[in-house]
Design a protein around this motif. Structure first.
Motif, PDB file in Angstrom:
ATOM      1  N   SER A   1     -32.838 -11.748  32.140  1.00 55.51           N
ATOM      2  CA  SER A   1     -32.825 -13.019  32.148  1.00 55.51           C
ATOM      3  C   SER A   1     -31.594 -13.680  31.297  1.00 55.51           C
ATOM      4  N   GLY A   2     -30.561 -12.570  31.139  1.00 53.32           N
ATOM      5  CA  GLY A   2     -29.345 -13.009  30.117  1.00 53.32           C
ATOM      6  C   GLY A   2     -28.184 -13.737  31.312  1.00 53.32           C
ATOM      7  N   VAL A   3     -27.622 -14.476  30.701  1.00 52.64           N
ATOM      8  CA  VAL A   3     -26.502 -15.427  31.523  1.00 52.64           C
ATOM      9  C   VAL A   3     -25.331 -15.237  30.970  1.00 52.64           C
ATOM     10  N   PHE A   4     -24.171 -15.183  31.490  1.00 53.17           N
ATOM     11  CA  PHE A   4     -22.834 -14.996  30.836  1.00 53.17           C
ATOM     12  C   PHE A   4     -21.938 -15.933  31.548  1.00 53.17           C
ATOM     13  N   LEU A   5     -21.525 -16.660  30.613  1.00 55.14           N
ATOM     14  CA  LEU A   5     -20.385 -17.657  31.052  1.00 55.14           C
ATOM     15  C   LEU A   5     -18.831 -17.138  30.668  1.00 55.14           C
ATOM     16  N   ALA A   6     -18.147 -16.684  31.395  1.00 55.12           N
ATOM     17  CA  ALA A   6     -16.932 -16.005  31.292  1.00 55.12           C
ATOM     18  C   ALA A   6     -15.858 -17.123  30.872  1.00 55.12           C
ATOM     19  N   VAL A   7     -15.049 -16.916  30.066  1.00 52.83           N
ATOM     20  CA  VAL A   7     -13.633 -17.814  29.635  1.00 52.83           C
ATOM     21  C   VAL A   7     -12.542 -16.941  29.567  1.00 52.83           C
ATOM     22  N   ASP A   8     -11.328 -17.568  29.974  1.00 53.75           N
ATOM     23  CA  ASP A   8     -10.258 -16.857  29.739  1.00 53.75           C
ATOM     24  C   ASP A   8      -9.281 -17.458  28.934  1.00 53.75           C
ATOM     25  N   ALA A   9      -9.378 -16.871  27.789  1.00 53.45           N
ATOM     26  CA  ALA A   9      -8.492 -17.337  26.541  1.00 53.45           C
ATOM     27  C   ALA A   9      -7.075 -16.950  26.681  1.00 53.45           C
ATOM     28  N   GLY A  10      -6.696 -15.991  27.692  1.00 55.66           N
ATOM     29  CA  GLY A  10      -5.354 -15.483  27.687  1.00 55.66           C
ATOM     30  C   GLY A  10      -4.898 -15.014  26.291  1.00 55.66           C
ATOM     31  N   ASP A  11      -3.719 -15.273  25.830  1.00 52.82           N
ATOM     32  CA  ASP A  11      -2.948 -15.076  24.773  1.00 52.82           C
ATOM     33  C   ASP A  11      -3.539 -16.048  23.437  1.00 52.82           C
ATOM     34  N   LEU A  12      -4.334 -16.915  23.779  1.00 51.25           N
ATOM     35  CA  LEU A  12      -4.585 -17.968  22.835  1.00 51.25           C
ATOM     36  C   LEU A  12      -5.572 -17.227  21.415  1.00 51.25           C
TER      37      LEU A  12
END
Length: 378
Positions: free
Chosen positions: A148-159
């Motif tokens: 049931s797990g949901v993952f929302l990926a974000v790409d912060a780069g070098d921040l």
């Protein structure tokens, strides 16, 4: 204490040279972060989260610059939210959290020790778990270990995490809107992005000190002991954000509080040894003898939607402080949706903290004590 250098704030080349980690550039990226997050979010995943219905509570798990995204969510949901929204900054999930609750685990890197521990415990308890962080990270593996797990990926780069506030907070607000626990349509988030861009235009490096509210505020606080108080959920969170940003960027201690609570304790410090100019030597030469003892400065971060008594308290507090010789800076949120108001205050906090660091000759990016601590307990 080091005397702040006002001249560096009017020299664009000097500002850039003093900021090798490009924290100024990252601060100006805030509006773009909202738009990137909106464009990149997995809408099918959000719909799956909403399809399970409204949870009993929403528990956001995160630390530092990631954890504050949970405070953003709570502030935007406000006191009228039909469910409890709380942020956990610890290794332990409260005993009352269970299958009826939604746990949002947020880690910019996806490898934060405390967040991973709590996320794993949430999975064991059968909670609804959503992760927000870097793709392919240990956090994603933990969240996806349950069907049931949901993952929302974000790409912060070098921040750095503290420079990724809106990249991390935007997915939480989109989820809250889908669950109907907050009214945060994409249009409101887009307007918040416009507000962040507008503040960046007003406070950017090319804007002279005399016309730049963030440079003025940062320079004023650089040589002081700042107390920052806010009104309403919006101002309270902005005060906390400002304290954290001055801690990490300018390496300064800051006291933060909320009105009315600060009127029942912190306000008494206005009669203390750091208030006004009591005890100062009028013959002191700041260049030959040093700047002397640091003095209190009070910052009031005011929402445009205040309780009437909070508004009165803020006005009277300013008068009490100024009568005691304590300088007061008032920053008022822009009008509009709650997320727009919050964006306007956090943006000033972020910009002023970087300018304070540079005025003090401090590189705003390094976080030496945090890295040392992590290394020694690993």
């Amino acid at each position: 204490m080091t005397l702040p250098d006002d001249q560096v704030l009017d020299d664009v080349d000097a500002l850039v040279a003093a900021d090798p980690g490009m924290m100024l550039r990252a601060t100006g990226d805030a509006g773009a972060q909202v738009r990137r997050a909106l464009a990149g979010i997995d809408r099918d995943a959000v719909r799956r989260i909403a399809a399970d219905g409204r949870p009993r509570s929403v528990v956001v798990v995160g630390m530092g610059g990631s954890g504050i995204s949970g405070d953003v969510l709570a502030a935007v949901c406000g006191s009228g939210c039909p469910v409890l929204v709380t942020t956990i900054r610890d290794y332990t999930l409260p005993g009352w959290v269970g299958p009826l609750d939604l746990v949002l685990a947020v880690s910019c890197s996806g490898s934060t020790e405390e967040t991973l521990n709590v996320a794993a415990e949430a999975v064991k308890r059968g909670c609804r778990v959503v992760g927000v962080g870097s793709a392919g990270s240990p956090l994603e593996q933990t969240v996806r270990s349950t069907t049931s797990g949901v993952f929302l990926a974000v790409d912060a780069g070098d921040l750095m995490p503290r420079a990724s506030l809106w990249l991390l907070a935007t997915p939480l607000l989109v989820v809250a809107n889908a669950l109907e626990i907050a009214d945060v349509p994409d249009s409101a988030l887009e307007r918040a992005a416009d507000v962040l861009d507008s503040v960046a235009t007003e406070c950017g490096v090319a804007v002279p000190l005399a016309d730049n509210p963030a440079k003025i505020l940062g320079l004023s606080l650089a040589g002081s002991l700042p107390m920052v108080w806010g009104t309403s959920f919006v101002g309270d969170l902005a005060a906390y954000r400002m304290a954290c940003q001055f801690n990490e960027n300018a390496k300064l201690p800051v006291v933060f509080g909320a009105i009315p609570e600060a009127n029942h304790n912190q306000v008494v410090s206005l009669d203390g040894p750091f208030a006004g100019s009591a005890g100062d030597d009028i013959f002191r030469d700041p260049f030959e003898d040093g700047s002397g003892p640091a003095r209190l400065r009070l910052v009031l971060l005011r929402d445009t939607d205040e309780h009437p008594q909070d508004a009165r308290r803020a006005d009277v507090t300013r008068d009490i402080a100024e009568r005691r010789g304590v300088a007061v800076h008032v920053v008022t949120a822009r009008s509009g949706h709650v997320v727009e108001r919050l964006a306007s205050l956090t943006a000033i906090a972020d910009w002023s903290s970087v300018y304070a660091a540079i005025a003090l000759g401090i590189d705003p990016s390094p976080i030496g004590p945090i890295n040392e601590l992590k290394g020694r307990i690993a």
